[in-house]
Write a protein that holds these residues in place. Sequence first.
Motif, PDB file in Angstrom:
ATOM      1  N   ASP A 189       1.004  -1.280   0.155  1.00 33.00           N
ATOM      2  CA  ASP A 189       0.211  -0.145  -0.152  1.00 33.00           C
ATOM      3  C   ASP A 189       0.821   1.381   0.042  1.00 33.00           C
ATOM      4  O   ASP A 189       1.942   1.182   0.545  1.00 33.00           O
ATOM      5  N   PRO A 190       0.622   2.072  -0.722  1.00 26.25           N
ATOM      6  CA  PRO A 190       1.510   3.574  -0.867  1.00 26.25           C
ATOM      7  C   PRO A 190       1.507   4.248   0.458  1.00 26.25           C
ATOM      8  O   PRO A 190       2.555   4.948   0.524  1.00 26.25           O
ATOM      9  N   SER A 191       0.462   3.958   1.324  1.00 29.06           N
ATOM     10  CA  SER A 191       0.692   4.587   2.651  1.00 29.06           C
ATOM     11  C   SER A 191       1.106   3.770   3.893  1.00 29.06           C
ATOM     12  O   SER A 191       0.811   4.136   4.938  1.00 29.06           O
ATOM     13  N   ALA A 192       1.355   2.536   3.483  1.00 31.83           N
ATOM     14  CA  ALA A 192       2.027   1.799   4.429  1.00 31.83           C
ATOM     15  C   ALA A 192       3.269   2.038   5.135  1.00 31.83           C
ATOM     16  O   ALA A 192       4.089   2.704   4.499  1.00 31.83           O
ATOM     17  N   CYS A 193       3.361   1.549   6.395  1.00 27.05           N
ATOM     18  CA  CYS A 193       4.540   1.873   6.978  1.00 27.05           C
ATOM     19  C   CYS A 193       5.820   1.245   6.736  1.00 27.05           C
ATOM     20  O   CYS A 193       6.818   1.649   6.574  1.00 27.05           O
ATOM     21  N   TYR A 194       5.808  -0.246   6.939  1.00 31.43           N
ATOM     22  CA  TYR A 194       6.763  -1.240   6.620  1.00 31.43           C
ATOM     23  C   TYR A 194       7.734  -0.820   5.382  1.00 31.43           C
ATOM     24  O   TYR A 194       8.718  -1.262   5.642  1.00 31.43           O
ATOM     25  N   PRO A 195       7.114  -0.453   4.268  1.00 31.57           N
ATOM     26  CA  PRO A 195       7.889  -0.124   3.155  1.00 31.57           C
ATOM     27  C   PRO A 195       8.908   0.534   3.222  1.00 31.57           C
ATOM     28  O   PRO A 195      10.039   0.528   2.767  1.00 31.57           O
ATOM     29  N   ALA A 196       8.620   1.620   4.016  1.00 31.77           N
ATOM     30  CA  ALA A 196       9.768   2.840   4.114  1.00 31.77           C
ATOM     31  C   ALA A 196      10.809   1.857   5.027  1.00 31.77           C
ATOM     32  O   ALA A 196      12.244   2.261   4.892  1.00 31.77           O
ATOM     33  N   ALA A 197      10.283   1.002   5.807  1.00 29.79           N
ATOM     34  CA  ALA A 197      11.724   0.567   6.707  1.00 29.79           C
ATOM     35  C   ALA A 197      12.652  -0.484   6.007  1.00 29.79           C
ATOM     36  O   ALA A 197      13.670  -0.311   5.948  1.00 29.79           O
ATOM     37  N   VAL A 198      11.600  -1.240   5.199  1.00 31.68           N
ATOM     38  CA  VAL A 198      12.492  -2.099   4.502  1.00 31.68           C
ATOM     39  C   VAL A 198      13.451  -1.351   3.520  1.00 31.68           C
ATOM     40  O   VAL A 198      14.535  -1.692   3.197  1.00 31.68           O
ATOM     41  N   PHE A 210       3.406  11.149   9.903  1.00 27.29           N
ATOM     42  CA  PHE A 210       2.391  12.006   9.977  1.00 27.29           C
ATOM     43  C   PHE A 210       1.213  11.376   9.455  1.00 27.29           C
ATOM     44  O   PHE A 210       0.898  11.078   8.251  1.00 27.29           O
ATOM     45  N   ALA A 211       0.248  10.994  10.319  1.00 25.78           N
ATOM     46  CA  ALA A 211      -0.781  10.084  10.023  1.00 25.78           C
ATOM     47  C   ALA A 211      -1.905  10.757   9.182  1.00 25.78           C
ATOM     48  O   ALA A 211      -2.533  11.793   9.446  1.00 25.78           O
ATOM     49  N   ASN A 212      -2.470  10.095   8.206  1.00 29.42           N
ATOM     50  CA  ASN A 212      -3.623  10.322   7.538  1.00 29.42           C
ATOM     51  C   ASN A 212      -4.829  10.730   8.723  1.00 29.42           C
ATOM     52  O   ASN A 212      -4.922   9.692   9.391  1.00 29.42           O
ATOM     53  N   PRO A 213      -5.400  11.979   8.673  1.00 32.35           N
ATOM     54  CA  PRO A 213      -6.425  12.170  10.059  1.00 32.35           C
ATOM     55  C   PRO A 213      -7.531  10.995   9.952  1.00 32.35           C
ATOM     56  O   PRO A 213      -8.035  10.603  11.040  1.00 32.35           O
ATOM     57  N   ALA A 214      -7.786  10.567   8.803  1.00 32.60           N
ATOM     58  CA  ALA A 214      -8.991   9.595   9.089  1.00 32.60           C
ATOM     59  C   ALA A 214      -8.525   8.243   8.999  1.00 32.60           C
ATOM     60  O   ALA A 214      -9.091   7.412   9.751  1.00 32.60           O
ATOM     61  N   SER A 215      -7.816   7.765   8.196  1.00 30.74           N
ATOM     62  CA  SER A 215      -7.294   6.405   8.123  1.00 30.74           C
ATOM     63  C   SER A 215      -6.231   6.036   9.162  1.00 30.74           C
ATOM     64  O   SER A 215      -6.049   5.014   9.624  1.00 30.74           O
ATOM     65  N   ARG A 216      -5.434   7.007   9.407  1.00 35.58           N
ATOM     66  CA  ARG A 216      -4.093   6.790  10.257  1.00 35.58           C
ATOM     67  C   ARG A 216      -3.060   5.984   9.667  1.00 35.58           C
ATOM     68  O   ARG A 216      -2.117   5.774  10.245  1.00 35.58           O
ATOM     69  N   TYR A 217      -3.303   5.825   8.050  1.00 38.26           N
ATOM     70  CA  TYR A 217      -1.865   5.167   7.619  1.00 38.26           C
ATOM     71  C   TYR A 217      -1.284   6.443   7.562  1.00 38.26           C
ATOM     72  O   TYR A 217      -1.563   7.615   7.883  1.00 38.26           O
ATOM     73  N   ALA A 218       0.198   6.146   6.946  1.00 37.64           N
ATOM     74  CA  ALA A 218       0.872   7.384   6.699  1.00 37.64           C
ATOM     75  C   ALA A 218       0.358   8.431   5.663  1.00 37.64           C
ATOM     76  O   ALA A 218       0.306   7.681   4.381  1.00 37.64           O
ATOM     77  N   ILE A 269      10.747   7.445   2.117  1.00 40.08           N
ATOM     78  CA  ILE A 269       9.613   8.236   2.049  1.00 40.08           C
ATOM     79  C   ILE A 269       8.199   7.297   1.776  1.00 40.08           C
ATOM     80  O   ILE A 269       8.281   6.689   0.537  1.00 40.08           O
ATOM     81  N   THR A 270       7.357   7.108   2.619  1.00 38.24           N
ATOM     82  CA  THR A 270       6.008   6.395   2.174  1.00 38.24           C
ATOM     83  C   THR A 270       4.820   7.530   2.502  1.00 38.24           C
ATOM     84  O   THR A 270       5.069   8.455   3.039  1.00 38.24           O
ATOM     85  N   GLY A 271       3.572   7.309   1.772  1.00 38.27           N
ATOM     86  CA  GLY A 271       2.618   7.975   2.011  1.00 38.27           C
ATOM     87  C   GLY A 271       2.484   9.272   1.063  1.00 38.27           C
ATOM     88  O   GLY A 271       1.383   9.416   0.431  1.00 38.27           O
ATOM     89  N   ALA A 272       3.376   9.682   0.537  1.00 33.71           N
ATOM     90  CA  ALA A 272       3.438  11.104  -0.014  1.00 33.71           C
ATOM     91  C   ALA A 272       3.808  10.787  -1.605  1.00 33.71           C
ATOM     92  O   ALA A 272       3.067  11.640  -2.206  1.00 33.71           O
ATOM     93  N   GLY A 273       4.449   9.955  -1.943  1.00 34.01           N
ATOM     94  CA  GLY A 273       4.869   9.931  -3.417  1.00 34.01           C
ATOM     95  C   GLY A 273       3.759   9.242  -4.280  1.00 34.01           C
ATOM     96  O   GLY A 273       2.805   8.246  -4.096  1.00 34.01           O
ATOM     97  N   GLN A 274       3.636   9.519  -5.639  1.00 38.48           N
ATOM     98  CA  GLN A 274       2.657   9.060  -6.477  1.00 38.48           C
ATOM     99  C   GLN A 274       2.886   7.621  -7.103  1.00 38.48           C
ATOM    100  O   GLN A 274       2.139   7.000  -7.465  1.00 38.48           O
ATOM    101  N   ASN A 275       4.154   7.225  -6.597  1.00 38.31           N
ATOM    102  CA  ASN A 275       4.495   5.889  -7.035  1.00 38.31           C
ATOM    103  C   ASN A 275       5.044   5.038  -5.847  1.00 38.31           C
ATOM    104  O   ASN A 275       5.755   4.060  -5.999  1.00 38.31           O
ATOM    105  N   GLY A 276       4.309   5.435  -4.789  1.00 39.16           N
ATOM    106  CA  GLY A 276       4.536   4.533  -3.648  1.00 39.16           C
ATOM    107  C   GLY A 276       5.909   5.077  -2.782  1.00 39.16           C
ATOM    108  O   GLY A 276       6.458   6.113  -3.185  1.00 39.16           O
ATOM    109  N   VAL A 277       6.431   4.138  -2.139  1.00 35.86           N
ATOM    110  CA  VAL A 277       7.553   4.310  -1.197  1.00 35.86           C
ATOM    111  C   VAL A 277       8.628   4.609  -2.190  1.00 35.86           C
ATOM    112  O   VAL A 277       8.750   4.067  -3.393  1.00 35.86           O
ATOM    113  N   PHE A 278       9.523   5.716  -1.656  1.00 36.97           N
ATOM    114  CA  PHE A 278      10.905   5.966  -2.425  1.00 36.97           C
ATOM    115  C   PHE A 278      11.783   6.595  -1.696  1.00 36.97           C
ATOM    116  O   PHE A 278      11.729   6.980  -0.595  1.00 36.97           O
TER     117      PHE A 278
END
Lengths: 791, 264
Positions: free
Chosen positions: B116-125, B175-183, B200-209
């Motif tokens: 998911d482009p807003s998921a947290c783990y991809p940023a860590a990985v 910085f959590a999305n106020p509604a979903s609390r995903y990134a 960076i996750t959540g922000a980019g148009q192509n997912g984590v980068f």
Amino acid sequence: MVVDGIGASVKRKEDLRFLSGRGNYVDDMNRPGQAYAQFLRSDQPHGKINKVDISAALKMPGVVAIFTGDDFAAVGGVPCGWQIHSKDGSPMVEPRHPVLAAGKVRHVGDPIAMVVAETKQQAKDAAEAIVLDIETLPAVAGLTAALAQGAPLVHDEAPGNVCFDWHIGDKAAVEAGFAKAHKIVRLDLINNRLVPNAMEPRAAIGDYDVSSGEYTLYTTSQNPHVIRLLMGAFVLSIPEHKLRVVAPDVGGGFGSKIFHYAEEAALTWAAGKLQRPIKWTADRTEAFITDAHGRDHISTAELALDAEGHFMALKVNTQANMGAYLSTFAPSVPTYLSATLLAGVYKTPAIYAEVKAVFTNTVPVDAYRGAGRPEATFLVERIVDVAAREMNMDKVEIRKKNFIPKEAFPYQTPIALQYDSGDYMATFDGCLKAADYAGFEARRRASAAKGKLRGIGISTYVEACGIAPSAVAGALGARAGLYEVANIRVHPTGSVTVFTGAHSHGQGHETTFAQLVSEQLGVAHDMIDIVHGDTGKVPFGMGTYGSRSLSVGGSAMVKAMDKIIAKGKKIAAHLMEADVHDIEFKDGKFSVMGTDKAKTFGEIALTAYVPHNYPIEELEPGLEETAFYDPKNFTYPGGCHIAEVEIDPDTGTVSMLNFTAVDDIGRVINPMIVEGQIQGGVAQGIGQALLEHAIYDESGQLLSGSMMDYTMPRADDIPNISVGTEVTLCTHNPLGSKGVGEVGAIGSPPAVINAVVDALRDYGVRHVDMPATPAKIWAMIEAYQPKMAAE
Amino acid sequence: MYDFTYAKPATIADAARALTGDAEAKALAGGMTFIPVLKQRLNKPSAIIDLSALGLAGIKLEGDKLVIGAMTTHGAVAASAEVKKAIPALAELAGNIGDRQVRYRGTIGGSLANNDPSACYPAAVLALGATIKTNERSIAADDYFQGMFTTALNPNEIITEVHFPVPQNAAYTKFANPASRYAMVGVFVAKTAGGVRVAITGAGQNGVFRHAGFEAALAKSFTPDALNGIATPADEMNADIHGSAAYRAHLVGVMAKRAVAAAM
Ligand SMILES: Cc1cc2nc3c(=O)[nH]c(=O)nc-3n(C[C@H](O)[C@H](O)[C@H](O)COP(=O)(O)OP(=O)(O)OC[C@H]3O[C@@H](n4cnc5c(N)ncnc54)[C@H](O)[C@@H]3O)c2cc1C
């Protein structure tokens, strides 16, 4: 001494069942032989229905029947319960609201077909097999788009998409005030659209008894009798003695379960046709696109002030979104429930308001906790703050200068209402003290030292509830009476069952109402049961909304208990061979004044049902009384809310630090429940102010159509809410109670936004529309700051 | 939900066979993403292959690598003494995913497979330069993430483990999305023997980068101020009802500085 009477924080009787999963909600109920319904809904905001082809779907496994708009051509439309007349005297445009869409679909979620099948899954499968030919029509979602020249029409019979163009107040007096004004402050405001999101989604079971010919509708309703009246009389032509509506435990309503919804009529009608019970439970997605939404007003307000800061006149122009069809009480919300509150707690001598109600291709909009009064309060309390700033006056002083003084009650406002009692200075001073307003500047400096922007916001408000004197409401357009009923049944051994027309869907009536009975009859709390929500048991009552259950429904109980006591005195007089005038009833005992002769309440009850030694010539046996209570006026709770926020300028995030409420809700029956009601209302108000927003795109698709995008307040969004009360009694009902259900949601949004604007004082921000999201705040900070290189 | 058959194989080989034998079969881990999709009838698998009996849950330290089994739940990662010791930022990240119920069911493998482009783990990985082990091969993080909901996995490939090199310092700020609390914006900063990596996750148009500008600046000076003046191109950011692309680009900078401060 009654321990569980008025003023005691008795623990809520109902909570054990709710918290241990033993509630009895509609979806918990199942009728023998029940089938399941699935509604096929429009995914288009506006379209012409060319064809609904059900032939393949009918052949799907388990399908019992499929109904479409054509099947409902002969039944009535879903009615509207309030009629408004435009300025020119013409009645509002009231287009037919078909049970299932006929000819056109008008919003995403509009039901097109109802599939009835043996299982829920089969009903869903078959719904997917229906082939739709719908021609997309241009749609309008927002107020501005709907009112634009040449906008597509939601209903052909509503030119310009206008439902009504109404006004109230003295325009000439307002113009005169403006002509003499030292300053005129103007503010444009948006009251954001909300999705109610009760925890329990709507559900219903239509049932039909072949042998008696009686229909039963089990439904998630705040007012089963109103549903029976609207559906029986206006939609399905079922006489009331053949129609029973049951609203069992209901998991939250907040207004959204007042209204008569199309699904209820469709299920009831089809149950008769198929001679089978049919059940439907909405999922959350359906709730988002079918439960009536709340708010959605755009207003312009102008306040005229003299040189000392006295308010001279207020002029308001509002556009109110009605959605695609008129929901049950929709027309009353922006008009008589809102514009009449524009005086607020102030002496403003002249007020004029115009309201244009507008059809759009969106879900119908109707009453949501506060219904109109939060919109009025937000407008008044925002413009008062803006006026204070633009007059270089203190926001505390400007309020105090303009308050209606406590000596002025009863106070006739220039805009229809007569406030019976209040003491705005007392709640204001109490709240300023409780919030440590005086210490705020030091706290602001402490936040500034950490790089944070701190703000404090005040809202002083009054609302009108305890709805409503029937004749007044009728004169204003209500198509129903608004009294309440109570039937008090004393059992032979002295326990009591109360049948009330009010309905509890979270309010704790089973506890509070039992306290009233305990207080007045001296019966122990656990010997009293409150029965509500079944037209088969309860006399015709009007239900729960508009913070009316205690002030109107409770008053009916008091009146019914007065009759019980009066009859009990006659029985006691007979038993103790005394004159009835010498009998006094106190602490659960009938005694002969001045003697030690007494009979307990239980003894009198037993005598009433075992009338061996009984004045049978003059008195009927039994001890059961009914009272209908029609209030003489609205009730007027009021008070002060203060919010304190801190903004992180780097991200725009608003943190709610604390919230203080001091309200005057008249007599308090259960302080714990009152605290909970205010806290819950404030939580919803904070939700509106900072988080919640139902956003449609221009084409009419709901972008915030799930919890992933619609920001419901969560526990960690809500600060500690400190609640206090100051009491002036309501002067016209026997309890002196004013109502508490809505005050939290009414008073709080402007307090929060005033705090946000205060926090942004150094950034040239004059107003922030709700919700004050981080993105919105950051954009304001960014727009003000000279653009620096990215950090 | 549509009807499907359900199987809970006991070996990876059986699971792989079940998945390859049926093009419409799908793996199920914690179900936190998959089950809502099924309930909304947005997916119509013929068979559900439950991965919970494959023995893929567990956390161990192997030399300088932290190895987390694919079926390890977020809650287990958040509570693990080994994770807290080796890569505390990872425990913290896991502890802020969703709510308690989601953390009790949701798994690292499911999160990475879903991407998911807003998921947290991809940023860590990505920031830690982890390696994703599957039943077929090893995939380096830099090759694994291929855009929103897209990964290097073959359709029926099963993630078995994730190998995280232990960094010198690391931190994740969300910085959590106020509604979903995903990134809405999540930044994972890691200082490793091989250099600084920022994902960076959540922000980019192509997912984590990975943020090359930030990495270069932090390689010179691992301080928040090193990021001053380094732009994040707004035209590569997402925009939606919760925030504009410009806002997200700005938040990337704010969150990155906070992450560096936390990692120092
Ligand atoms: C309310 C809520 C809030 C959430 N908040 C966050 C958040 O803040 N941050 C965040 O990062 N996530 C969040 N999530 C997502 C959560 O982390 C999920 O657990 C995760 O995305 C999926 O993991 P799962 O184990 O539930 O996988 P499942 O839902 O079971 O599967 C997801 C997909 O991955 C595939 N899959 C699963 N395991 C494997 C495997 N081992 N090999 C190959 N394919 C596999 C499945 O076939 C499926 O397609 C949230 C979820 C919910 C419901």
